[in-house]
Design a protein around this motif. Sequence first.
Motif, short mmCIF file in Angstrom:
data_model
loop_
_atom_site.label_atom_id
_atom_site.label_comp_id
_atom_site.label_asym_id
_atom_site.label_seq_id
_atom_site.Cartn_x
_atom_site.Cartn_y
_atom_site.Cartn_z
N GLN A 1 0.84 -1.19 0.00
CA GLN A 1 0.00 0.00 0.00
C GLN A 1 0.88 1.24 0.00
O GLN A 1 1.92 1.26 0.63
CB GLN A 1 -0.95 0.00 1.19
N ASN A 2 0.43 2.23 -0.74
CA ASN A 2 1.24 3.42 -0.89
C ASN A 2 0.33 4.64 -1.00
O ASN A 2 -0.54 4.64 -1.87
CB ASN A 2 2.13 3.29 -2.13
N PRO A 3 0.49 5.63 -0.19
CA PRO A 3 1.32 5.72 1.00
C PRO A 3 0.62 5.05 2.18
O PRO A 3 -0.58 4.85 2.16
CB PRO A 3 1.44 7.22 1.24
N GLY B 1 -8.09 21.09 0.57
CA GLY B 1 -8.10 21.53 -0.82
C GLY B 1 -7.13 20.77 -1.70
O GLY B 1 -7.18 20.86 -2.92
N GLY B 2 -6.23 20.01 -1.09
CA GLY B 2 -5.25 19.24 -1.85
C GLY B 2 -5.84 17.97 -2.44
O GLY B 2 -6.96 17.55 -2.09
N ASN B 3 -5.10 17.35 -3.33
CA ASN B 3 -5.50 16.08 -3.94
C ASN B 3 -4.60 14.97 -3.42
O ASN B 3 -3.43 15.20 -3.13
CB ASN B 3 -5.38 16.13 -5.47
N VAL B 4 -5.13 13.78 -3.32
CA VAL B 4 -4.35 12.64 -2.85
C VAL B 4 -4.78 11.39 -3.61
O VAL B 4 -5.95 11.20 -3.90
CB VAL B 4 -4.50 12.43 -1.33
N THR B 5 -3.78 10.54 -3.94
CA THR B 5 -4.07 9.25 -4.55
C THR B 5 -3.45 8.17 -3.68
O THR B 5 -2.29 8.27 -3.30
CB THR B 5 -3.48 9.16 -5.98
N MET B 6 -4.23 7.14 -3.39
CA MET B 6 -3.78 5.99 -2.61
C MET B 6 -3.80 4.78 -3.53
O MET B 6 -4.69 4.65 -4.37
CB MET B 6 -4.71 5.78 -1.42
N HIS B 7 -2.84 3.88 -3.36
CA HIS B 7 -2.72 2.70 -4.22
C HIS B 7 -2.65 1.43 -3.38
O HIS B 7 -2.06 1.44 -2.29
CB HIS B 7 -1.44 2.77 -5.06
N CYS B 8 -3.18 0.36 -3.92
CA CYS B 8 -3.03 -0.96 -3.35
C CYS B 8 -2.62 -1.90 -4.47
O CYS B 8 -3.28 -1.96 -5.51
CB CYS B 8 -4.34 -1.44 -2.73
N ASN B 9 -1.50 -2.63 -4.27
CA ASN B 9 -1.02 -3.60 -5.26
C ASN B 9 -0.90 -4.95 -4.57
O ASN B 9 -0.45 -5.04 -3.44
CB ASN B 9 0.35 -3.19 -5.79
N SER B 10 -1.28 -6.02 -5.28
CA SER B 10 -1.30 -7.35 -4.72
C SER B 10 -0.52 -8.33 -5.59
O SER B 10 -0.44 -8.17 -6.81
CB SER B 10 -2.75 -7.83 -4.60
N SER B 11 -0.01 -9.39 -4.97
CA SER B 11 0.66 -10.44 -5.73
C SER B 11 -0.35 -11.38 -6.38
O SER B 11 -0.02 -12.11 -7.30
CB SER B 11 1.60 -11.24 -4.81
N GLY B 12 -1.58 -11.38 -5.91
CA GLY B 12 -2.63 -12.22 -6.47
C GLY B 12 -3.76 -11.37 -7.01
O GLY B 12 -3.73 -10.14 -6.93
#
Length: 106
Positions: free
Chosen positions: A24-26, A34-45
């Motif tokens: 997971q990042n961040p 007022g800011g923008n944020v993107t969150m990511h989740c990456n999996s091995s499956g």
Amino acid sequence: MLQKLLVLVFWIQLAWKSTQQLEQNPQFLHIQEGGNVTMHCNSSGTFTFFQWYREKPEQGPVLLMTLTKPKEVKEKKRIRAQFGEAKKDSSLLITAAQPGDAGTYL
């Protein structure tokens, strides 16, 4: 005029398959109102579906979005979620963050 500071915490729990690797990042994030944020989740499956939740202190998780198809994108007001083509990743974008967006994202 000073802008309020939001604290967004990103956390994922995968109870059904302990051998699956998640990134997971961040993991922790501070942004200004007022800011923008993107969150990511990456999996091995792969996932058959992906759900994003937000949890606030002393409250249960609230479902934000459910994604079920590769490349699927859903939007609700200022929140946009996308499911990866291989169904191994997802991202959540919050635009023009507001104090009510603060919480733990699952």
